[in-house]
Design a protein around this motif. Structure first.
Motif, PDB file in Angstrom:
ATOM      1  N   ASN A   4      32.233   1.753 -59.209  1.00  0.00           N
ATOM      2  CA  ASN A   4      32.267   1.450 -60.631  1.00  0.00           C
ATOM      3  C   ASN A   4      31.953   2.726 -61.391  1.00  0.00           C
ATOM      4  O   ASN A   4      31.011   3.443 -61.034  1.00  0.00           O
ATOM      5  CB  ASN A   4      31.262   0.359 -60.990  1.00  0.00           C
ATOM      6  N   ILE A   5      32.749   3.030 -62.412  1.00  0.00           N
ATOM      7  CA  ILE A   5      32.519   4.210 -63.244  1.00  0.00           C
ATOM      8  C   ILE A   5      32.399   3.731 -64.682  1.00  0.00           C
ATOM      9  O   ILE A   5      33.284   3.047 -65.195  1.00  0.00           O
ATOM     10  CB  ILE A   5      33.652   5.235 -63.105  1.00  0.00           C
ATOM     11  N   VAL A  11      28.785   7.162 -62.002  1.00  0.00           N
ATOM     12  CA  VAL A  11      29.476   6.573 -60.858  1.00  0.00           C
ATOM     13  C   VAL A  11      28.483   5.769 -60.028  1.00  0.00           C
ATOM     14  O   VAL A  11      27.434   6.279 -59.634  1.00  0.00           O
ATOM     15  CB  VAL A  11      30.135   7.659 -59.978  1.00  0.00           C
ATOM     16  N   LEU A  28      34.658   9.192 -67.989  1.00  0.00           N
ATOM     17  CA  LEU A  28      35.512   8.283 -67.248  1.00  0.00           C
ATOM     18  C   LEU A  28      36.800   8.980 -66.832  1.00  0.00           C
ATOM     19  O   LEU A  28      37.286   8.810 -65.725  1.00  0.00           O
ATOM     20  CB  LEU A  28      35.811   7.035 -68.088  1.00  0.00           C
ATOM     21  N   THR A  31      42.065   7.459 -65.918  1.00  0.00           N
ATOM     22  CA  THR A  31      41.996   6.344 -64.984  1.00  0.00           C
ATOM     23  C   THR A  31      42.922   5.221 -65.427  1.00  0.00           C
ATOM     24  O   THR A  31      43.097   4.989 -66.622  1.00  0.00           O
ATOM     25  CB  THR A  31      40.551   5.819 -64.824  1.00  0.00           C
ATOM     26  N   TYR A  35      37.827  -1.506 -62.826  1.00  0.00           N
ATOM     27  CA  TYR A  35      36.512  -1.384 -62.201  1.00  0.00           C
ATOM     28  C   TYR A  35      35.757  -2.691 -62.322  1.00  0.00           C
ATOM     29  O   TYR A  35      35.921  -3.395 -63.299  1.00  0.00           O
ATOM     30  CB  TYR A  35      35.718  -0.258 -62.865  1.00  0.00           C
ATOM     31  N   TYR A  37      36.078  -1.216 -58.565  1.00  0.00           N
ATOM     32  CA  TYR A  37      37.235  -1.052 -57.707  1.00  0.00           C
ATOM     33  C   TYR A  37      36.807  -1.203 -56.248  1.00  0.00           C
ATOM     34  O   TYR A  37      35.858  -0.551 -55.811  1.00  0.00           O
ATOM     35  CB  TYR A  37      37.843   0.336 -57.926  1.00  0.00           C
ATOM     36  N   LEU A  47      36.801  12.016 -55.901  1.00  0.00           N
ATOM     37  CA  LEU A  47      36.673  12.437 -57.289  1.00  0.00           C
ATOM     38  C   LEU A  47      36.574  13.949 -57.366  1.00  0.00           C
ATOM     39  O   LEU A  47      35.872  14.570 -56.560  1.00  0.00           O
ATOM     40  CB  LEU A  47      35.407  11.838 -57.921  1.00  0.00           C
ATOM     41  N   ARG A  51      35.796  16.272 -64.150  1.00  0.00           N
ATOM     42  CA  ARG A  51      36.283  14.913 -64.384  1.00  0.00           C
ATOM     43  C   ARG A  51      37.253  14.797 -65.555  1.00  0.00           C
ATOM     44  O   ARG A  51      38.068  13.894 -65.595  1.00  0.00           O
ATOM     45  CB  ARG A  51      35.107  13.959 -64.584  1.00  0.00           C
ATOM     46  N   SER A  57      41.248   9.700 -57.286  1.00  0.00           N
ATOM     47  CA  SER A  57      41.345   8.272 -56.962  1.00  0.00           C
ATOM     48  C   SER A  57      41.202   7.367 -58.172  1.00  0.00           C
ATOM     49  O   SER A  57      41.485   6.174 -58.085  1.00  0.00           O
ATOM     50  CB  SER A  57      40.304   7.882 -55.912  1.00  0.00           C
ATOM     51  N   ARG A  58      40.802   7.902 -59.312  1.00  0.00           N
ATOM     52  CA  ARG A  58      40.726   7.096 -60.535  1.00  0.00           C
ATOM     53  C   ARG A  58      42.115   6.749 -61.057  1.00  0.00           C
ATOM     54  O   ARG A  58      42.264   5.901 -61.919  1.00  0.00           O
ATOM     55  CB  ARG A  58      39.946   7.835 -61.624  1.00  0.00           C
ATOM     56  N   ASN A  59      43.131   7.407 -60.548  1.00  0.00           N
ATOM     57  CA  ASN A  59      44.505   7.177 -60.982  1.00  0.00           C
ATOM     58  C   ASN A  59      45.321   6.646 -59.816  1.00  0.00           C
ATOM     59  O   ASN A  59      45.292   7.213 -58.718  1.00  0.00           O
ATOM     60  CB  ASN A  59      45.088   8.488 -61.508  1.00  0.00           C
TER      61      ASN A  59
END
Length: 89
Positions: A4-5, A11, A28, A31, A35, A37, A47, A51, A57-59
């Motif tokens: 979860n972000i 994170v 964030l 993305t 979440y 996720y 990650l 950022r 991996s957020r995308n």
């Protein structure tokens, strides 16, 4: 595992906040996943440390990576300087 972000960039993995002293500007970022996720078994959620501009991996275009895609091993750390040296794991 669940990742979860928050909107502020904190994170959490399985509800535990990660201590990420190496991340200068938490956010964030880019993305398009929901979440928390759930990371599929046998895969890794990765990650970048920048950022704001990292595509990771957020995308969903990148997503999680499988164990077989990991080809390196960390043996030495140069940052943060206070933890400079060999990795003993």
């Amino acid at each position: 595992s669940f990742v979860n972000i928050t909107i502020d960039g904190d994170v959490y993995v399985n509800g535990i906040l990660l201590k990420e002293d190496y991340v200068k500007d938490k956010m964030l970022g880019d993305t398009n996943i929901t979440y928390p996720y759930q990371v599929p078994d046998g895969e890794w959620f990765v990650l970048g440390d920048k950022r704001e501009t990292s595509i990771d991996s957020r995308n969903s275009e990148i997503g999680c990576i499988s164990q077989e895609d990991i080809v390196g091993k960390i043996v030495f750390r140069v940052w943060p300087f206070k933890r400079f040296g060999k990795i003993n794991k």
